[in-house]
Design a protein around this motif. Structure first.
Motif, PDB file in Angstrom:
ATOM      1  N   VAL A 216       0.857  -1.187   0.000  1.00 47.60           N
ATOM      2  CA  VAL A 216       0.000   0.000   0.000  1.00 47.60           C
ATOM      3  C   VAL A 216       0.891   1.234   0.000  1.00 47.60           C
ATOM      4  CG1 VAL A 216      -1.795   1.271   1.225  1.00 47.60           C
ATOM      5  CG2 VAL A 216      -1.778  -1.233   1.283  1.00 47.60           C
ATOM      6  N   PRO A 217       0.872   2.015  -1.094  1.00 49.40           N
ATOM      7  CA  PRO A 217       1.754   3.195  -1.141  1.00 49.40           C
ATOM      8  C   PRO A 217       1.602   4.108   0.073  1.00 49.40           C
ATOM      9  CG  PRO A 217       0.917   2.733  -3.320  1.00 49.40           C
ATOM     10  CD  PRO A 217       0.205   1.784  -2.386  1.00 49.40           C
ATOM     11  N   MET A 218       0.393   4.267   0.610  1.00 54.05           N
ATOM     12  CA  MET A 218       0.236   5.137   1.776  1.00 54.05           C
ATOM     13  C   MET A 218       0.784   4.499   3.054  1.00 54.05           C
ATOM     14  SD  MET A 218      -3.389   7.123   1.037  1.00 54.05           S
ATOM     15  CE  MET A 218      -3.354   8.089   2.540  1.00 54.05           C
ATOM     16  N   GLY A 219       1.180   3.234   2.972  1.00 55.27           N
ATOM     17  CA  GLY A 219       1.916   2.612   4.056  1.00 55.27           C
ATOM     18  C   GLY A 219       1.118   2.264   5.293  1.00 55.27           C
ATOM     19  N   ARG A 220      -0.183   2.089   5.139  1.00 56.32           N
ATOM     20  CA  ARG A 220      -0.997   1.696   6.291  1.00 56.32           C
ATOM     21  C   ARG A 220      -2.264   1.007   5.803  1.00 56.32           C
ATOM     22  NH1 ARG A 220      -5.561   4.907   6.801  1.00 56.32           N
ATOM     23  NH2 ARG A 220      -5.489   6.964   5.844  1.00 56.32           N
ATOM     24  N   ASN A 221      -2.924   0.330   6.730  1.00 60.80           N
ATOM     25  CA  ASN A 221      -4.243  -0.230   6.445  1.00 60.80           C
ATOM     26  C   ASN A 221      -5.302   0.851   6.608  1.00 60.80           C
ATOM     27  OD1 ASN A 221      -3.067  -2.737   6.134  1.00 60.80           O
ATOM     28  ND2 ASN A 221      -3.461  -3.360   8.240  1.00 60.80           N
ATOM     29  N   ALA A 222      -6.484   0.581   6.070  1.00 62.34           N
ATOM     30  CA  ALA A 222      -7.592   1.530   6.185  1.00 62.34           C
ATOM     31  C   ALA A 222      -8.400   1.264   7.446  1.00 62.34           C
ATOM     32  CB  ALA A 222      -8.516   1.406   4.971  1.00 62.34           C
ATOM     33  N   ASP A 223      -9.029   2.316   7.917  1.00 63.77           N
ATOM     34  CA  ASP A 223     -10.062   2.187   8.937  1.00 63.77           C
ATOM     35  C   ASP A 223     -11.382   1.952   8.197  1.00 63.77           C
ATOM     36  OD1 ASP A 223     -10.636   3.198  12.017  1.00 63.77           O
ATOM     37  OD2 ASP A 223     -12.330   3.461  10.653  1.00 63.77           O
ATOM     38  N   PRO A 224     -12.270   1.079   8.715  1.00 62.46           N
ATOM     39  CA  PRO A 224     -13.554   0.831   8.022  1.00 62.46           C
ATOM     40  C   PRO A 224     -14.332   2.115   7.732  1.00 62.46           C
ATOM     41  CG  PRO A 224     -13.243  -0.779   9.762  1.00 62.46           C
ATOM     42  CD  PRO A 224     -12.103   0.193   9.887  1.00 62.46           C
ATOM     43  N   ALA A 225     -14.183   3.121   8.572  1.00 63.70           N
ATOM     44  CA  ALA A 225     -14.908   4.382   8.337  1.00 63.70           C
ATOM     45  C   ALA A 225     -14.478   5.039   7.027  1.00 63.70           C
ATOM     46  CB  ALA A 225     -14.666   5.344   9.505  1.00 63.70           C
ATOM     47  N   GLU A 226     -13.255   4.731   6.580  1.00 66.13           N
ATOM     48  CA  GLU A 226     -12.791   5.305   5.311  1.00 66.13           C
ATOM     49  C   GLU A 226     -13.458   4.638   4.114  1.00 66.13           C
ATOM     50  OE1 GLU A 226      -8.555   4.801   6.637  1.00 66.13           O
ATOM     51  OE2 GLU A 226      -8.360   6.841   5.841  1.00 66.13           O
ATOM     52  N   MET A 227     -13.972   3.432   4.319  1.00 66.52           N
ATOM     53  CA  MET A 227     -14.798   2.775   3.288  1.00 66.52           C
ATOM     54  C   MET A 227     -16.214   3.346   3.342  1.00 66.52           C
ATOM     55  SD  MET A 227     -12.597   0.842   1.985  1.00 66.52           S
ATOM     56  CE  MET A 227     -10.950   1.095   2.614  1.00 66.52           C
ATOM     57  N   ALA A 228     -16.721   3.508   4.552  1.00 63.56           N
ATOM     58  CA  ALA A 228     -18.104   3.969   4.726  1.00 63.56           C
ATOM     59  C   ALA A 228     -18.320   5.346   4.120  1.00 63.56           C
ATOM     60  CB  ALA A 228     -18.458   3.978   6.213  1.00 63.56           C
ATOM     61  N   SER A 229     -17.318   6.201   4.215  1.00 64.80           N
ATOM     62  CA  SER A 229     -17.508   7.561   3.684  1.00 64.80           C
ATOM     63  C   SER A 229     -17.611   7.542   2.164  1.00 64.80           C
ATOM     64  CB  SER A 229     -16.387   8.491   4.158  1.00 64.80           C
ATOM     65  OG  SER A 229     -15.144   8.003   3.745  1.00 64.80           O
ATOM     66  N   VAL A 230     -16.912   6.623   1.522  1.00 59.68           N
ATOM     67  CA  VAL A 230     -17.009   6.528   0.059  1.00 59.68           C
ATOM     68  C   VAL A 230     -18.336   5.872  -0.340  1.00 59.68           C
ATOM     69  CG1 VAL A 230     -15.934   5.627  -2.035  1.00 59.68           C
ATOM     70  CG2 VAL A 230     -14.512   6.495  -0.171  1.00 59.68           C
ATOM     71  N   VAL A 231     -18.764   4.877   0.432  1.00 56.01           N
ATOM     72  CA  VAL A 231     -20.085   4.283   0.166  1.00 56.01           C
ATOM     73  C   VAL A 231     -21.163   5.358   0.297  1.00 56.01           C
ATOM     74  CG1 VAL A 231     -21.805   2.584   0.912  1.00 56.01           C
ATOM     75  CG2 VAL A 231     -19.363   1.993   0.955  1.00 56.01           C
ATOM     76  N   ALA A 232     -21.057   6.174   1.336  1.00 54.42           N
ATOM     77  CA  ALA A 232     -22.064   7.229   1.547  1.00 54.42           C
ATOM     78  C   ALA A 232     -22.058   8.220   0.393  1.00 54.42           C
ATOM     79  CB  ALA A 232     -21.805   7.937   2.880  1.00 54.42           C
ATOM     80  N   PHE A 233     -20.863   8.579  -0.086  1.00 49.96           N
ATOM     81  CA  PHE A 233     -20.783   9.461  -1.267  1.00 49.96           C
ATOM     82  C   PHE A 233     -21.512   8.827  -2.452  1.00 49.96           C
ATOM     83  CE2 PHE A 233     -18.360   9.773  -5.306  1.00 49.96           C
ATOM     84  CZ  PHE A 233     -18.783  11.031  -5.689  1.00 49.96           C
ATOM     85  N   LEU A 234     -21.228   7.558  -2.732  1.00 48.71           N
ATOM     86  CA  LEU A 234     -21.853   6.900  -3.885  1.00 48.71           C
ATOM     87  C   LEU A 234     -23.372   6.806  -3.725  1.00 48.71           C
ATOM     88  CD1 LEU A 234     -19.237   4.066  -4.540  1.00 48.71           C
ATOM     89  CD2 LEU A 234     -19.772   5.980  -6.073  1.00 48.71           C
ATOM     90  N   CYS A 235     -23.832   6.709  -2.479  1.00 49.43           N
ATOM     91  CA  CYS A 235     -25.274   6.613  -2.218  1.00 49.43           C
ATOM     92  C   CYS A 235     -25.960   7.973  -2.293  1.00 49.43           C
ATOM     93  CB  CYS A 235     -25.531   6.010  -0.837  1.00 49.43           C
ATOM     94  SG  CYS A 235     -25.059   4.289  -0.704  1.00 49.43           S
ATOM     95  N   SER A 236     -25.188   9.034  -2.295  1.00 51.28           N
ATOM     96  CA  SER A 236     -25.755  10.376  -2.192  1.00 51.28           C
ATOM     97  C   SER A 236     -25.990  10.991  -3.563  1.00 51.28           C
ATOM     98  CB  SER A 236     -24.828  11.286  -1.385  1.00 51.28           C
ATOM     99  OG  SER A 236     -23.727  11.681  -2.187  1.00 51.28           O
ATOM    100  N   GLU A 237     -26.715  12.092  -3.563  1.00 50.62           N
ATOM    101  CA  GLU A 237     -26.942  12.840  -4.800  1.00 50.62           C
ATOM    102  C   GLU A 237     -25.653  13.472  -5.322  1.00 50.62           C
ATOM    103  OE1 GLU A 237     -29.609  13.416  -7.054  1.00 50.62           O
ATOM    104  OE2 GLU A 237     -30.013  11.527  -6.054  1.00 50.62           O
ATOM    105  N   ASP A 238     -24.628  13.561  -4.478  1.00 48.69           N
ATOM    106  CA  ASP A 238     -23.325  14.055  -4.949  1.00 48.69           C
ATOM    107  C   ASP A 238     -22.770  13.168  -6.058  1.00 48.69           C
ATOM    108  OD1 ASP A 238     -23.390  16.082  -3.057  1.00 48.69           O
ATOM    109  OD2 ASP A 238     -22.304  14.899  -1.561  1.00 48.69           O
ATOM    110  N   ALA A 239     -23.234  11.923  -6.118  1.00 47.67           N
ATOM    111  CA  ALA A 239     -22.767  10.970  -7.140  1.00 47.67           C
ATOM    112  C   ALA A 239     -23.868  10.692  -8.167  1.00 47.67           C
ATOM    113  CB  ALA A 239     -22.326   9.674  -6.466  1.00 47.67           C
TER     114      ALA A 239
END
Ligand code: NAD
Length: 256
Positions: A216-239
């Motif tokens: 992983v170039p950023m050198g760390r694992n993700a927190d699940p909340a970092e997945m949830a925020s992208v899911v929320a974006f895709l679910c929103s009218e912003d997408a």
């Protein structure tokens, strides 16, 4: 933000990890959330957490590999909240790290049944309801393993490439029916997924330092909340003009 007030969201595999984070995120933005999982204790715990934070949620126990059970989850969503606006088909497992020639047939069928058939079963139940009510949005959980091959993960890679393909296909079929369908491709994320692997296949015992899993170039694992925020974006009218894509959420892994 309160992007999901009066919306009903269904999340599978919502008892833990990425699904739990998504259920909590959508609830925090106003959605009524149907929390579905095969693990009743974990699912009930998520409902309690959402309610303690002032949100609204209902637990429905279901195995996503059982399409009739998934259909019942959708029916509970409609009966309880009157609509189904958002679905996150997320439940998934790993069965272990084995070369293709060593994968046990039962492991193959179990994993494909949950990770791939489970996403199909979800969309089969969700899409007609969303179309009938005038629209909706679906996000499926794929993986980096849906974008590239990974040695030792043949059944998982096959399932996640299948999720990417199903996502594109559903998006095309429903593009003019007001249902958007997308996916996320998480990189390594701090969850409980390793619990689902057969004993004796602990990846920490394997030489994975050269695999895509640990690169992983950023050198760390993700927190699940970092997945949830992208899911929320895709679910929103912003997408609102985004459909058929799989977004890597991976600290640069797919770019490398
Ligand atoms: P997790 O184990 O923390 O959560 C998965 C949840 O799914 C659990 O609550 C489990 O009880 C539930 N589940 C398992 N089998 C089920 C079934 N048959 N029916 C219904 N629910 C079931 O794992 P996670 O990492 O949050 O996994 C969520 C999704 O993210 C999976 O599809 C996984 O493949 C994907 N993913 C995870 C990572 C990672 O690094 N954690 C990376 C890429 C993709």
């Amino acid at each position: 933000m309160d992007r999901f007030t009066d919306k009903t969201a269904l999340v599978t595999g919502a008892g833990s990890g990425i699904g739990r984070a998504t259920a909590e995120r959508l609830a925090s933005e106003g959605a009524n959330v149907v929390v579905s999982d095969i693990d009743d204790d974990r699912g009930e715990d998520v409902v309690a957490s959402i309610e303690a934070d002032g949100g609204s949620a209902t637990f429905v126990s279901a195995n996503v590999a059982d399409s009739e059970a998934v259909q019942r989850v959708v029916e509970v969503a409609i009966d309880t909240y009157g609509s189904l606006d958002i679905a996150h088909n997320n439940a998934g497992i790993l069965t272990g790290f084995q070369d293709i020639t060593d994968i046990d047939e039962d492991d193959w069928e179990q994993l494909i049944g949950i990770n791939l058939k489970g996403v199909w079963a979800g969309m089969k139940a969700e899409l007609p309801v969303m179309e009938e009510q005038g629209g909706g949005v679906i996000v499926n959980t794929a993986s980096e393993a849906g974008l590239v091959g990974m040695g030792g993960l043949g059944n998982y890679v096959a399932s996640k490439h299948g999720v990417v393909g199903l996502t594109k296909t559903a998006a095309i079929e429903y593009a003019n029916r007001d249902v958007r369908v997308n996916a996320i491709a998480p990189g390594p994320t701090e969850t409980n997924i390793q619990e689902t692997m057969a004993s004796g296949s602990d990846p920490r015992e394997l030489p994975f330092d050269t695999s895509a899993m640990s690169d992983v170039p950023m050198g760390r694992n993700a927190d699940p909340a970092e997945m949830a925020s992208v899911v929320a974006f895709l679910c929103s009218e912003d997408a609102s003009f985004v459909t058929g894509v799989t977004i890597p959420v991976d600290g640069g892994q797919a770019a490398d």
